[in-house]
Design an enzyme around this catalytic site. Structure first.
Site, PDB file in Angstrom:
ATOM      1  N   GLU A 150       0.865  -1.176   0.000  1.00 32.50           N
ATOM      2  CA  GLU A 150       0.000   0.000   0.000  1.00 32.50           C
ATOM      3  C   GLU A 150       0.898   1.221   0.000  1.00 32.50           C
ATOM      4  O   GLU A 150       1.881   1.288   0.745  1.00 32.50           O
ATOM      5  CB  GLU A 150      -0.901   0.006   1.234  1.00 32.50           C
ATOM      6  CG  GLU A 150      -1.746   1.269   1.397  1.00 32.50           C
ATOM      7  CD  GLU A 150      -2.614   1.232   2.643  1.00 32.50           C
ATOM      8  OE1 GLU A 150      -3.124   0.151   2.995  1.00 32.50           O
ATOM      9  OE2 GLU A 150      -2.776   2.312   3.290  1.00 32.50           O
ATOM     10  N   GLU A 155      -2.186  11.217   3.620  1.00 31.33           N
ATOM     11  CA  GLU A 155      -3.278  11.019   4.568  1.00 31.33           C
ATOM     12  C   GLU A 155      -3.293  12.198   5.527  1.00 31.33           C
ATOM     13  O   GLU A 155      -2.258  12.781   5.829  1.00 31.33           O
ATOM     14  CB  GLU A 155      -3.104   9.721   5.356  1.00 31.33           C
ATOM     15  CG  GLU A 155      -3.306   8.457   4.559  1.00 31.33           C
ATOM     16  CD  GLU A 155      -3.209   7.223   5.431  1.00 31.33           C
ATOM     17  OE1 GLU A 155      -4.252   6.664   5.813  1.00 31.33           O
ATOM     18  OE2 GLU A 155      -2.065   6.826   5.729  1.00 31.33           O
TER      19      GLU A 155
END
Length: 282
Positions: A150, A155
């Protein structure tokens, strides 16, 4: 540090003329292979974007509180030259009691890439309980997380406004074990201005940064796919989660919703494949 400096130099090539609203910054030796400038209005282009909803019932493994919808303009739409992803405080009839709706857009099944330079220009929500993300997962859905890797280009959790995070997860390095490779950096205007969130992905390293400032590097680690799975196609995801094990650590502020992530453009550049060698003339 040499590779980091080289990557920073690569992503900061002079702008070239282009018809897009924001000029393209082609990294040296790369060409544009995917772009959405979000012209027009209505639902996102179905030739480029699909919707992920399959994890709604389980909270996506993170105890998230939102119900992701598909083809619902209240949660994902194009307007005024931007993609709007909007999380809302509402209990939809199909949401099995969840009090929030949102959208999780993916290029899965439309476009996936191995290596390249990725730039997503976005403005983020900052309310407590919001968890916007710009990230990548394996195109092969049979590969279970985190074995296929990932890549979290960006974020942001609302209880830490103005701090963005870049992270990598693999079988050996992941948050479930507390071994993920990550860093946070201050972007004080992340929620009031647009910034270019960037990834340079090569066969030997990943570099992430903001506005051509490379900050985080993950070098290829020997020892198999558990340590370096980043040699297979991956697709892009754009979403706002609400609550969850990270985003909800300090609760959800009802006044923070509706909350928008606005995306001005998505661009992917790759190196052209090497031309086949031609036999010498006799």
């Amino acid at each position: 540090m040499f590779l980091l400096a080289a990557a920073a130099s690569l992503v900061a090539q002079p702008a070239t003329a282009a018809p897009a609203r924001d000029p393209h910054r082609n990294p040296a030796g790369m060409t544009l292979v995917f772009a959405d400038e979000f012209d027009g209005s209505g639902l996102p282009d179905p030739a480029k974007w699909d919707y992920a909803t399959e994890g709604n019932a389980t909270g996506w493994g993170n105890q998230e509180k939102q119900h992701y919808t598909a083809r619902r303009p209240e949660n994902a739409r194009v307007e005024n030259g931007r993609l709007i992803i909007e999380a809302r405080a509402e209990a939809l009839p199909e949401a099995a009691g969840k009090a929030y709706s949102s959208a999780r857009l993916v290029t899965r099944g439309r476009a996936a890439w191995t290596y390249g330079f990725y730039e997503i220009k976005a403005k983020l929500p900052c309310g407590r309980g919001t968890w916007p993300a710009i990230w990548m997962l394996p195109e092969d859905g049979s590969v279970k997380w985190p074995k296929g890797g990932e890549i979290d280009i960006m974020e942001h959790v609302g209880f830490e406004p103005g701090k963005v995070h870049h992270s990598v997860h693999t079988g050996a390095f992941n948050f479930a074990n507390g071994t993920q490779k990550t860093m946070g950096q201050a972007v004080p205007t992340a929620c009031t201005a647009f910034h270019r969130y960037q990834l340079l992905w090569t066969p030997d390293f990943l570099v992430m940064g903001v506005d051509d400032d490379a900050r985080f590097m993950f070098r290829k680690v020997t020892g198999g796919r558990d340590r370096w799975p980043f040699d297979k196609p991956m697709h892009l995801l754009l979403n706002i989660a609400v609550g969850g094990t990270w985003g909800g650590q300090q609760g959800i502020d009802p006044a923070s919703l509706p909350a928008r992530m606005e995306i001005d453009h998505v661009r992917v550049y790759q190196r052209a494949p090497a031309a086949a060698a031609r036999p010498a003339k006799e």
